[in-house]
Design a protein around this motif. Structure first.
Motif, PDB file in Angstrom:
ATOM      1  N   ASP A 195       0.767  -1.186  -0.149  1.00 39.00           N
ATOM      2  CA  ASP A 195       0.241   0.008  -0.133  1.00 39.00           C
ATOM      3  C   ASP A 195       0.940   1.274   0.171  1.00 39.00           C
ATOM      4  O   ASP A 195       2.098   1.125  -0.152  1.00 39.00           O
ATOM      5  N   LEU A 196       0.320   2.503   0.337  1.00 39.56           N
ATOM      6  CA  LEU A 196       1.004   3.663   0.011  1.00 39.56           C
ATOM      7  C   LEU A 196       2.286   3.789   0.952  1.00 39.56           C
ATOM      8  O   LEU A 196       3.170   4.490   0.909  1.00 39.56           O
ATOM      9  N   TYR A 197       1.946   3.080   2.270  1.00 39.93           N
ATOM     10  CA  TYR A 197       2.977   3.076   3.326  1.00 39.93           C
ATOM     11  C   TYR A 197       3.839   1.688   3.204  1.00 39.93           C
ATOM     12  O   TYR A 197       4.642   1.608   4.282  1.00 39.93           O
ATOM     13  N   VAL A 216     -16.275  10.325  -8.035  1.00 34.10           N
ATOM     14  CA  VAL A 216     -16.350   9.125  -7.060  1.00 34.10           C
ATOM     15  C   VAL A 216     -15.344   9.219  -6.282  1.00 34.10           C
ATOM     16  O   VAL A 216     -14.138   9.206  -6.721  1.00 34.10           O
ATOM     17  N   PHE A 217     -15.265   9.135  -4.907  1.00 31.94           N
ATOM     18  CA  PHE A 217     -14.294   9.214  -3.910  1.00 31.94           C
ATOM     19  C   PHE A 217     -14.499   7.974  -3.310  1.00 31.94           C
ATOM     20  O   PHE A 217     -15.420   7.494  -2.692  1.00 31.94           O
ATOM     21  N   SER A 218     -13.198   7.453  -2.793  1.00 28.29           N
ATOM     22  CA  SER A 218     -13.163   6.261  -1.889  1.00 28.29           C
ATOM     23  C   SER A 218     -13.470   6.900  -0.410  1.00 28.29           C
ATOM     24  O   SER A 218     -12.851   7.852  -0.187  1.00 28.29           O
ATOM     25  N   ALA A 219     -14.342   5.875   0.336  1.00 26.94           N
ATOM     26  CA  ALA A 219     -14.609   6.194   1.781  1.00 26.94           C
ATOM     27  C   ALA A 219     -13.340   6.739   2.362  1.00 26.94           C
ATOM     28  O   ALA A 219     -13.211   7.340   3.311  1.00 26.94           O
ATOM     29  N   LYS A 220     -12.370   5.811   1.975  1.00 28.72           N
ATOM     30  CA  LYS A 220     -10.756   5.984   2.813  1.00 28.72           C
ATOM     31  C   LYS A 220     -10.413   7.421   2.696  1.00 28.72           C
ATOM     32  O   LYS A 220     -10.070   8.051   3.811  1.00 28.72           O
ATOM     33  N   VAL A 221     -10.428   7.746   1.300  1.00 33.41           N
ATOM     34  CA  VAL A 221      -9.829   9.238   1.161  1.00 33.41           C
ATOM     35  C   VAL A 221     -10.586  10.283   1.864  1.00 33.41           C
ATOM     36  O   VAL A 221      -9.919  11.284   2.421  1.00 33.41           O
ATOM     37  N   VAL A 222     -11.863  10.207   1.754  1.00 31.22           N
ATOM     38  CA  VAL A 222     -12.582  11.093   2.416  1.00 31.22           C
ATOM     39  C   VAL A 222     -12.587  11.139   4.021  1.00 31.22           C
ATOM     40  O   VAL A 222     -12.186  12.161   4.672  1.00 31.22           O
ATOM     41  N   SER A 268      -4.911  -0.631   5.442  1.00 29.86           N
ATOM     42  CA  SER A 268      -4.201  -0.194   4.255  1.00 29.86           C
ATOM     43  C   SER A 268      -4.533   1.244   3.692  1.00 29.86           C
ATOM     44  O   SER A 268      -5.635   1.818   3.717  1.00 29.86           O
ATOM     45  N   ASN A 269      -3.350   1.785   3.461  1.00 24.95           N
ATOM     46  CA  ASN A 269      -3.150   3.166   3.194  1.00 24.95           C
ATOM     47  C   ASN A 269      -3.680   4.104   4.087  1.00 24.95           C
ATOM     48  O   ASN A 269      -4.226   5.493   3.866  1.00 24.95           O
ATOM     49  N   ALA A 270      -3.647   3.823   5.381  1.00 26.74           N
ATOM     50  CA  ALA A 270      -3.649   4.506   6.652  1.00 26.74           C
ATOM     51  C   ALA A 270      -2.448   4.623   6.982  1.00 26.74           C
ATOM     52  O   ALA A 270      -1.366   3.672   6.755  1.00 26.74           O
ATOM     53  N   PRO A 271      -1.733   5.762   7.649  1.00 29.38           N
ATOM     54  CA  PRO A 271      -0.551   5.831   8.218  1.00 29.38           C
ATOM     55  C   PRO A 271      -0.102   4.926   8.958  1.00 29.38           C
ATOM     56  O   PRO A 271      -0.904   4.183   9.783  1.00 29.38           O
ATOM     57  N   TYR A 273      -1.616   3.282  12.367  1.00 28.08           N
ATOM     58  CA  TYR A 273      -3.015   3.942  12.267  1.00 28.08           C
ATOM     59  C   TYR A 273      -4.245   2.939  11.575  1.00 28.08           C
ATOM     60  O   TYR A 273      -3.821   2.124  10.687  1.00 28.08           O
ATOM     61  N   VAL A 274      -5.532   3.183  11.923  1.00 31.03           N
ATOM     62  CA  VAL A 274      -6.643   2.788  10.897  1.00 31.03           C
ATOM     63  C   VAL A 274      -7.165   3.786  10.597  1.00 31.03           C
ATOM     64  O   VAL A 274      -7.569   4.749  11.281  1.00 31.03           O
ATOM     65  N   ALA A 275      -7.952   3.655   9.561  1.00 28.93           N
ATOM     66  CA  ALA A 275      -8.985   4.838   9.038  1.00 28.93           C
ATOM     67  C   ALA A 275     -10.394   4.272   8.802  1.00 28.93           C
ATOM     68  O   ALA A 275     -10.574   3.192   8.927  1.00 28.93           O
ATOM     69  N   LEU A 276     -11.047   4.948   9.226  1.00 33.36           N
ATOM     70  CA  LEU A 276     -12.569   4.952   9.351  1.00 33.36           C
ATOM     71  C   LEU A 276     -13.233   5.529   8.168  1.00 33.36           C
ATOM     72  O   LEU A 276     -12.821   6.240   7.726  1.00 33.36           O
ATOM     73  N   TRP A 277     -14.674   5.056   7.973  1.00 30.83           N
ATOM     74  CA  TRP A 277     -15.294   5.714   7.088  1.00 30.83           C
ATOM     75  C   TRP A 277     -15.847   7.325   7.717  1.00 30.83           C
ATOM     76  O   TRP A 277     -15.407   7.317   8.830  1.00 30.83           O
ATOM     77  N   PRO A 278     -16.008   7.906   6.837  1.00 28.43           N
ATOM     78  CA  PRO A 278     -16.617   9.404   7.229  1.00 28.43           C
ATOM     79  C   PRO A 278     -17.727   9.023   8.185  1.00 28.43           C
ATOM     80  O   PRO A 278     -18.404   8.049   8.167  1.00 28.43           O
ATOM     81  N   GLU A 279     -17.809   9.967   9.261  1.00 25.84           N
ATOM     82  CA  GLU A 279     -19.079   9.691  10.060  1.00 25.84           C
ATOM     83  C   GLU A 279     -20.357   9.502   9.542  1.00 25.84           C
ATOM     84  O   GLU A 279     -21.128   8.658   9.839  1.00 25.84           O
ATOM     85  N   ASP A 280     -20.643  10.321   8.310  1.00 22.12           N
ATOM     86  CA  ASP A 280     -22.049  10.512   7.784  1.00 22.12           C
ATOM     87  C   ASP A 280     -21.568  10.518   6.320  1.00 22.12           C
ATOM     88  O   ASP A 280     -21.553  11.507   5.766  1.00 22.12           O
ATOM     89  N   PRO A 281     -21.367   9.266   5.375  1.00 15.39           N
ATOM     90  CA  PRO A 281     -21.132   9.319   4.002  1.00 15.39           C
ATOM     91  C   PRO A 281     -22.104  10.081   3.205  1.00 15.39           C
ATOM     92  O   PRO A 281     -21.742  10.836   2.433  1.00 15.39           O
ATOM     93  N   GLN A 282     -23.433   9.941   3.599  1.00 13.41           N
ATOM     94  CA  GLN A 282     -24.167  10.694   2.693  1.00 13.41           C
ATOM     95  C   GLN A 282     -24.045  12.182   3.026  1.00 13.41           C
ATOM     96  O   GLN A 282     -23.879  13.064   1.926  1.00 13.41           O
ATOM     97  N   ARG A 283     -23.881  12.733   3.984  1.00 11.33           N
ATOM     98  CA  ARG A 283     -23.747  14.185   4.437  1.00 11.33           C
ATOM     99  C   ARG A 283     -22.518  14.425   3.751  1.00 11.33           C
ATOM    100  O   ARG A 283     -22.291  15.658   2.966  1.00 11.33           O
ATOM    101  N   SER A 284     -21.331  13.534   3.708  1.00 10.50           N
ATOM    102  CA  SER A 284     -19.977  14.071   3.179  1.00 10.50           C
ATOM    103  C   SER A 284     -20.076  14.112   1.605  1.00 10.50           C
ATOM    104  O   SER A 284     -19.475  15.041   0.872  1.00 10.50           O
TER     105      SER A 284
END
Lengths: 274, 274
Positions: A203-205, B60-66, B134-137, B140-151
């Motif tokens: 992955d990126l890291y 189209v954005f991945s939930a990860k990058v958002v 994956s692709n989090a620093p 770390y782990v990355a989570l979905w945006p709190e509210d993907p619809q709102r995002s």
């Protein structure tokens, strides 16, 4: 960036901007009849519209149009429904003869809702075992090709005879868990690998991926569904150009399948929540 | 032929040839950090590559990058796993702290296989509740945006502020029944209808469709996944151009969701075969 050559020839972290450019064209055909040569019809229709089919295009055909061209049609009035078919038809508001055909075509029937039985056919989770009245002649139902994998290979061979080195995908619409609408599933593939295996990639890291595979053929099927008509659009073929797939010989749809008892969803659902 | 104007302005049975032309571009971004303005980065990157974003494109954005841009990152060493998390981690070969985060993020945990728990989050069937290393620093782990619809709505508003009238889709990869690879699911949508309702439309023989809806947003998500990187490609954004969607205001992803107890697959599977 999925192509193996590309992976070695450039470092994707060195630049920003547009990476891949993928194009999808819907091909409108005349009404297809049993015995029609789908490949000739597709080539003629694409030429007439000014969009030539090119080598390395992926030609996506609906299982419906392939089945119809192969004469895979049954006249419902000639089908005698069994007692089981009659009972299920009453339960789920279906035609008894239609239900009988579904029972004959399905490898397993898991249950039903109004207008649909949930079935397994050739290890695909599909409504009504792929049996469908829509866009079959009145009084008839259309079935999947007997062997969609073989049909994909045959169609690809016929394109080759016409001087075109394309890949072929045969698809049907499918139900998705907890989603309102249908998407699309790959039933047969020839000329490219249906799965992209990312295990071991970094992955990126620099972290190696452990489990990730991508359902490339299903994604192409779903992308093609955006331009393929389900009602009267008469667009049972799509051309996908520029998809980052691994082209090659000998790939089969079997590689994209997990048996029911090993599937994360089908194996687990129905057991008690933890 | 899904566009309402097109439906009225031409009869698709009168011609053959190419119907719709859909294009998908992957947009490569620099490494995104918490607090970064995703919309500016996307516009700059697309300009640099010579491919301008146009009105009516679907971004189209991945939930990860958002999620990362919103700072939705957790440092695993600071998480204390519960006894339940430790037990599940042992059972499915997962990190206990990672498992604890999944338990906190999931609305329901249905079961697991090696390296993954099957969960429901916001009515989506998803592995590990969208929590991903994956692709989090590192660490770390990355989570979905709190509210993907709102995002999705917020991102669309930010494009508007930049003079671009685009639609926005937020997606994550998902597991499919009895399939080896992941496909993609729509988590938030703004600017177009996520479902295409074909009920009542006529087929080639004039028969009205009874049940058919199409998962347009999921299909666009899956199409975009073909060009969006899951490893180190740094392509967390795709531009989908020419998709036959119904543009408009007020559409939400909720329309694409069926609750678990009404779902053909989730409701039935696990019961005894008929």
């Amino acid at each position: 960036m999925y192509n193996i050559n590309l992976l070695f020839c450039c470092n994707p972290t060195e630049q920003t901007g547009v990476d891949t450019h993928l194009q999808i064209f819907g091909i409108k055909l005349p009404l297809v009849q049993p015995g029609d040569d789908l490949v000739s019809l597709t080539i003629e229709s694409s030429k007439r519209s000014g969009t030539q089919i090119l080598d390395r295009d992926i030609l996506v055909f609906s299982a419906k149009v392939v089945g119809v061209s192969q004469g895979r049609l049954l006249e419902l009035s000639k089908i005698s429904p069994s007692e089981k078919a009659k009972a299920l038809a009453t339960l789920y508001n279906l035609d008894p003869s239609f239900t009988e055909v579904v029972l004959r075509e399905a490898d397993a029937v898991l249950g039903g809702v109004e207008y649909a039985l949930l079935t397994i056919k050739k290890n695909v989770v599909i409504a009504n075992a792929g049996v469908d009245q829509s866009n079959a002649p009145l009084g008839y139902v259309a079935l999947w090709p007997e062997d969609p994998q073989r049909s994909a290979e045959d169609l690809r061979g016929r394109f080759r005879e016409n001087g075109l080195d394309v890949a072929v995908l045969i698809t049907d619409s499918r139900t998705l868990p907890m989603r309102m609408g249908n998407s699309s599933v790959a039933l047969g593939v020839s000329g490219f690998r249906p799965i992209e295996d990312l295990r071991g990639r970094k992955d990126l890291y620099g972290r190696a991926m452990r489990v990730k595979r991508l359902a490339v053929a299903d994604n192409i099927a779903s992308a093609a569904q955006l331009v393929m008509g389900e009602t009267s659009e008469q667009t049972p073929v799509a051309v996908v150009r520029g998809a980052p797939v691994q082209y090659g010989e000998g790939f089969r749809i079997d590689e994209a399948i997990i048996p029911m008892n090993e599937c994360l969803i089908m194996h687990i659902v129905g057991k008690r929540p933890l």
